[in-house]
Design a protein around this motif. Structure first.
Motif, PDB file in Angstrom:
ATOM      1  N   THR A 750       0.787  -1.228   0.000  1.00 28.74           N
ATOM      2  CA  THR A 750       0.000   0.000   0.000  1.00 28.74           C
ATOM      3  C   THR A 750       0.822   1.283   0.000  1.00 28.74           C
ATOM      4  O   THR A 750       0.439   2.263  -0.612  1.00 28.74           O
ATOM      5  CB  THR A 750      -0.952   0.035   1.214  1.00 28.74           C
ATOM      6  N   ASP A 751       1.945   1.292   0.673  1.00 31.77           N
ATOM      7  CA  ASP A 751       2.681   2.564   0.675  1.00 31.77           C
ATOM      8  C   ASP A 751       3.919   2.505  -0.209  1.00 31.77           C
ATOM      9  O   ASP A 751       4.890   3.201   0.014  1.00 31.77           O
ATOM     10  CB  ASP A 751       3.049   2.950   2.106  1.00 31.77           C
ATOM     11  N   SER A 752       3.858   1.644  -1.190  1.00 32.21           N
ATOM     12  CA  SER A 752       5.000   1.538  -2.087  1.00 32.21           C
ATOM     13  C   SER A 752       5.144   2.782  -2.926  1.00 32.21           C
ATOM     14  O   SER A 752       4.152   3.438  -3.277  1.00 32.21           O
ATOM     15  CB  SER A 752       4.792   0.316  -2.982  1.00 32.21           C
ATOM     16  N   GLU A 753       6.373   3.104  -3.255  1.00 29.91           N
ATOM     17  CA  GLU A 753       6.608   4.304  -4.063  1.00 29.91           C
ATOM     18  C   GLU A 753       6.818   3.970  -5.517  1.00 29.91           C
ATOM     19  O   GLU A 753       7.271   4.799  -6.296  1.00 29.91           O
ATOM     20  CB  GLU A 753       7.836   5.033  -3.521  1.00 29.91           C
ATOM     21  N   GLN A 754       6.540   2.750  -5.863  1.00 27.00           N
ATOM     22  CA  GLN A 754       6.690   2.345  -7.246  1.00 27.00           C
ATOM     23  C   GLN A 754       5.631   3.029  -8.112  1.00 27.00           C
ATOM     24  O   GLN A 754       4.549   3.353  -7.628  1.00 27.00           O
ATOM     25  CB  GLN A 754       6.505   0.827  -7.345  1.00 27.00           C
ATOM     26  N   PRO A 755       5.947   3.218  -9.347  1.00 26.19           N
ATOM     27  CA  PRO A 755       4.955   3.822 -10.238  1.00 26.19           C
ATOM     28  C   PRO A 755       3.876   2.831 -10.633  1.00 26.19           C
ATOM     29  O   PRO A 755       4.084   1.617 -10.568  1.00 26.19           O
ATOM     30  CB  PRO A 755       5.793   4.201 -11.473  1.00 26.19           C
ATOM     31  N   TRP A 756       2.721   3.370 -11.033  1.00 28.39           N
ATOM     32  CA  TRP A 756       1.675   2.511 -11.546  1.00 28.39           C
ATOM     33  C   TRP A 756       2.036   2.083 -12.958  1.00 28.39           C
ATOM     34  O   TRP A 756       2.462   2.865 -13.771  1.00 28.39           O
ATOM     35  CB  TRP A 756       0.333   3.258 -11.562  1.00 28.39           C
TER      36      TRP A 756
END
Lengths: 967, 112
Positions: A750-756
């Motif tokens: 949920t708090d990942s900083e990966q892009p969609w």
């Protein structure tokens, strides 16, 4: 209606016969007389008779006691059996009387029985001891019964008789060379094969790591059943937490495996394999270096001076065993590194042998990753802490970590365990057990074959044994001598077997080849453990195959055999023994054959099934960029781009592409992910997928079917919309009922900083080969948007892939002349190599199965042959009375089918059990495949029929006249 | 005239027991008596072996007796001392007397 024993009183002069006659008149049936005389002074005074029920009037006869107050039967039998003829009755009587009159009232039933057995045991022992003393007594000595003389005479005598037995045994064996050679060969084969398998097990299990004091060392590894991962290790951050908090371990060491390092500054630039280890690793393992020192505390922190340890092999090969290497520097991946020591050769064991150098594992506490679980973690147990306590603490902490870091640790279960668990998964253990069982079967079959041969030989030697018995050799003595013969055979077979083992191991190594990474095969040697094992097997084998034939032979009735009869009662029981042996062999052979059949089935299956992509005609080449030289991501991208362009320009190349991990060959990188717009699943059931980074042409190069949408293209630039391809399994599992195209997924939680990532296409699945297991979900990410440091160049070539190797290499060097190139192999070879170990396993099982079949067939042949020769007279009579050859043939074949039938029935049960075990260990194997079973039964039946027909034809050709005339 | 041989310890024990038992000496009673008097466990096998040997040397004689139900209908074998046996006993007693002569009891005082 039991057997009632009637005792007849008689006094002195009263003749017995009258009594007996009288009783017979009253309807009792007298069935046994101990001796013909029936005189009062004869000590065989017991008369037993069988009575029907009530009709007979009860004579004035005492009824013997029923079982309530009978002495223990086995003991009674023993004392009667092994007492001298004249005494046995009186001894039994004395014991019985004391048992009933004195011991029962005094000690009660169990006490009395114990007393009785004790008496029998001590009497028998006394008898044996005194007989030995008598036979070795020298006439000059005064006949002194003191124990000491007896004992010293015993000891000398025993040794002498043993040597005597050996010499006699060797002489006899040399007189029947065919038998001896056949036996020794059969046994040697069985022992040799057993020893070879044991060596393997020895290397893998009993001698896995040369770590001092392995009782105090535990291992920590992880599993994630949810993601079908049954073996992973420890992530860096978790490792640091463990180190800080676990009390059960006094020190924890982590080892990261196999990085490829570029070594320069010493001879030509070359790529070597380095293993990273925390500074305390060698201390935890208790390993002293050969030269110099191992890592010091602090050398594994970022910013510390770079040091390196050479493995013993590297020191020998690359540095000429020069002791002056200490202190020298070289460049690893561009960094100045000092050589501080050379490790001992013992460390090059199993997979550890892969490490050419060891460097400190630099763990940055700030940047420690919690996701990649690659650290092979071992630790020294704190003093006084047991493995169980450590296990519990690790499990508790595993739960804590999962609670504290749900994003990275949910579903991951850390386990602490002994070396055994750490080394091999359950699957591997199952294979080991199966192997162990198989060799046991093989051994049993070989022993029973040899036993059959010995039984036959024993029947032939009855005259010789009878003569020896007549000359005074006791039964025990004869038994001992026959067993010594078996021992001689075994010892010869054992020695020969060691050679067979060596040869098998060499064969194994050759078969597996050196490419497949299982270099442990090269380390198989005959060592102390293995020698001990061979010794034990050689000692036990004679008992297995020699005991019963010897026992039977030793019990030959003297008078019967010295009379010149060819068909003594020994014939019948010998046949029965052999029948049982053959049935056993058939059962064992069937089990082994079924296992082999299942494996072959599986192998064919594996090779012919669809894998989901086209692997033939593809060349692979690994390229890993050195960190020192290419510190930035855009440098990686630039490098790979340029090489790709150049590669595609080659005429021999049809398609070229980069891929981060080869399908089915490399391990997977599994990540969690979320789907936009769909509810976040709970941590225990999070979405997960394998991640593969590819250049756009990959899908085409390997002919993946594009099911929906579009492929990745060059226009999917680094700064553009982040895209991904997914495979069908991912779409069906995590995007059910929707059109996958246009959906967005994001790696991490949920708090990942990966892009969609936008899904732009759906491709076909990779086949798993197991109909029960679903395919793995895979997401393919474009290389330009997800730069990586190491990739594999996959090229589909026009023409033979290997011919393009040089050209491709040149293209790489055109971009960077110093760039080392890793493994270059065709994909086909890599896939097949991956199967190499399995193929070897199959070969082993198949050879065992063939061996078993041959043995069982010879067994059947032997029994039928023997039976025919035994029944020659009967057959002759039948034929004289009009039986046709067809009838005789049918009779014999029926007999053999009966044997085989029982064997098959028993064997099927065993085969089923083995099949189930195999199915649990080998993915995709159907344990109860009726086709395999049917096929095997057919083959076995065919072999049995052939083995039967040969002696059967001989039976048919028996001339009735000659058969009847001969004795 | 029988050769003058040593009597083994157990042979001695058996002969003396025969003396004590007199008419009642057969396998079981002999064994029980020996066990009781020597305060050591004795196996029936050892008894018979020794008796057989003694009979071979002519020191005892044996004779079959009645069977009985408690013996499972088996006969008893009675043993009795022969004159030669009595002589052997006498010689043995004389020998031990000579050896034990003058030895004070208890022995411990002698060992200083």
């Amino acid at each position: 209606m039991g057997r009632r024993i009637l005792w007849i009183h008689y006094h002195g002069a009263e003749p017995l016969s009258t009594e007996v006659e009288g009783r017979m008149a009253r309807g009792g049936r007298v069935t046994e007389f101990c001796c013909a005389t029936m005189k009062p002074e004869c000590c065989h005074s017991r008369i037993s008779s069988t009575m029907w029920r009530k009709s007979q009037a009860a004579p004035k006869i005492d009824h013997g006691d029923e079982s309530g107050t009978r002495p223990p039967r086995l003991a009674e039998w023993l004392i009667i059996r092994f007492s001298p003829a004249k005494e046995r009755d009186c001894v039994a009587g004395d014991l019985a009387e004391e048992f009933r009159e004195i011991r029962l009232p005094r000690l009660g039933r169990s006490g009395a029985r114990r007393w009785y057995r004790g008496q029998v045991l001590r009497s028998l022992l006394h008898r044996m001891a005194s007989r030995r003393a008598r036979s070795e007594a020298r006439p000059e000595l005064p006949h002194d019964d003191t124990t000491t003389t007896r004992v010293s005479q015993n000891r000398e005598g025993l040794m002498n008789t043993f040597i005597q037995d050996i010499r006699y045994g060797i002489r006899t064996l040399l007189q029947s060379p065919t038998f001896s050679v056949l036996t020794v060969l059969t046994l040697a084969l069985a022992i040799g094969v057993n020893t070879a398998i044991f060596s393997m097990i020895n290397v893998l299990l009993l001698r896995p790591l040369p770590i001092a004091d392995t009782d105090t060392i535990g291992f920590i590894y992880s599993t994630n059943p949810q993601r079908s991962i049954d073996r992973a290790y420890v992530s860096e951050a978790d490792f640091l937490d463990f180190r800080r908090e676990l009390r059960s371990f006094s020190a924890l060491a982590g080892v990261g495996r196999g990085t490829s390092l570029v070594m320069t500054g010493h001879e030509d630039p070359v790529r070597i394999i380095g293993w990273e280890a925390t500074a305390n690793t060698f201390d935890v393992w208790g390993m002293e270096p050969l030269l110099g020192r191992t890592f010091q505390e602090g050398e594994d922190l970022p910013g510390a001076e770079r040091v390196v340890l050479l493995s013993h092999g590297t020191w020998e090969r690359r540095f000429g065993s020069d002791p002056g290497v200490l202190g020298r520097t070289l460049r690893l991946d561009g960094f100045e590194t000092t050589i501080i020591g050379v490790l001992a050769p013992e460390l090059e064991f199993g997979s550890l042998a892969e490490a050419e150098v060891w460097v400190p594992l630099r763990l940055d506490l700030a940047a420690a990753d919690r996701e990649r679980r690659y650290l092979w973690t071992s630790g020294r147990l704190a003093p006084g802490v047991t493995l169980n306590q450590a296990r519990e603490e690790v499990s508790a902490m595993s739960l804590r970590l999962a609670a504290e870091y749900p994003d990275t640790n949910t579903g991951w279960i850390y386990q602490g365990n002994s070396m055994k668990q750490a080394l091999a998964t359950d699957q591997v253990w199952t294979i080991f057990y199966l192997l162990g069982l198989t060799v046991t079967f093989v051994m049993l079959i070989a022993c029973s074959n040899v036993a059959t041969m010995m039984l036959a030989r024993a029947s032939a030697r009855t005259k010789e044994i009878a003569v020896r018995a007549a000359l005074g050799a006791g039964r025990v003595r004869i038994l001992r001598q026959l067993l010594t013969e078996s021992l001689v055979l075994s010892v010869c077979a054992g020695i020969l077997g060691l050679f067979v083992a060596q040869a098998s191991l060499a064969g194994l190594v050759w078969m597996v080849g050196t490419n497949s990474g299982t270099n442990f095969f090269e380390l198989l040697t005959i060592d102390r453990n293995v020698l001990a094992f061979t010794l034990v097997v050689s000692a036990v084998a004679p008992l297995l195959f020699g005991f019963f034939p010897a026992l039977r032979a030793a019990r030959t009735d003297l008078s019967e055999t010295l009379k010149d009869s060819t068909r003594g009662s020994s014939g019948a029981s010998g046949l029965r023994g052999r029948r049982i042996l053959v049935t056993t062999q058939v059962a064992l052979a069937l089990s082994l054959m079924v296992v082999a059949g299942l494996l072959i089935d599986d192998m064919i299956d594996t090779r012919t099934r669809e894998v989901g992509f086209e692997y033939r005609g593809v060349l692979t080449m690994r390229v890993d960029l050195a960190e020192g030289k290419y510190p930035e991501e855009r440098q990686w991208a630039a490098f790979f781009d340029e090489v790709l362009t150049r590669a595609e320009s080659l005429p021999a190349v049809e398609n070229a592409a980069w891929v981060s991990r080869l399908p089915l060959i490399d391990g997977a990188a599994r990540r969690e992910f979320l789907v936009e717009g769909m509810p976040v699943p709970p941590p225990e059931r999070s979405n997960w997928t394998d991640i593969v980074v590819v250049s756009p042409d990959y899908i085409d190069a390997l002919h993946y079917p594009l099911i929906q949408g579009r492929n990745l293209t060059d226009s999917d630039e680094a700064e553009g919309i982040q895209v991904a391809l997914v495979n069908q399994e991912l779409a069906e599992r995590y995007l059910p009922g929707r059109d996958a195209i246009g959906e967005r997924i994001r790696l991490g939680s949920t708090d990942s900083e990966q892009p969609w990532l936008e899904v732009v296409g759906v491709v076909g699945n990779l086949a798993t080969g197991d109909p029960d297991n679903p395919a793995t979900p895979i997401a393919y990410l474009p290389l330009r948007q997800n730069p990586r440091q190491g990739m594999v160049l996959t090229t589909r070539t026009r023409g033979e892939p290997l011919e393009a190797v040089e050209a491709l290499r040149r293209q790489v060097w055109a971009v960077d002349p110093e760039q080392p190139i890793g493994d270059v192999r065709t994909m086909e070879r890599m896939l097949l190599d991956g199967l190499a170990v399995f193929d070897t396993l199959i070969s082993i099982f198949v050879s065992f199965a063939v061996f078993a079949l041959v043995m069982a067939s010879t067994g059947i042949y032997g029994v039928i042959s023997f039976s025919v020769s035994q029944r020659a007279q009967e057959i002759g009579i039948r034929m004289a009375l009009g039986a046709e050859s067809g009838d005789v043939l049918r009779m014999i074949v029926r007999q053999s089918l009966w044997l085989v039938g029982i064997g098959v029935a028993v064997g099927t049960v065993g085969a089923f059990a083995l099949g189930q075990a195999l199915a649990s260990a080998v993915v995709g194997l159907n344990g109860a495949d009726p086709v395999a079973l049917g096929g095997v039964v057919l083959v076995l039946g065919l072999a049995a029929v052939i083995a039967t027909l040969i002696p059967a034809r001989r039976a048919v050709r028996i001339d009735p006249v000659t058969a009847l005339r001969s004795e | 005239m029988a050769k003058r041989e040593y009597l083994g310890e157990f042979e001695l024990v058996v002969l003396l027991t025969l003396l004590h038992l007199g008419e009642e000496a057969y396998g079981m009673t002999i064994r029980l008596e020996i066990e009781e008097r020597t305060e050591r466990p004795v196996s029936i096998g050892a008894v018979y072996t020794t008796l057989r040997r003694l009979e071979g040397k002519g020191l005892v004689a044996s004779e079959l007796g009645d069977p009985s139900p408690s013996r499972g209908g088996r006969a008893k074998k009675f043993f009795k001392l022969e004159p030669a046996g009595a002589e052997a006993l006498e010689r043995s007693r004389a020998m031990f007397d000579r050896l034990w002569e003058g030895v004070p009891a208890p022995l411990a005082s002698r060992l200083d």
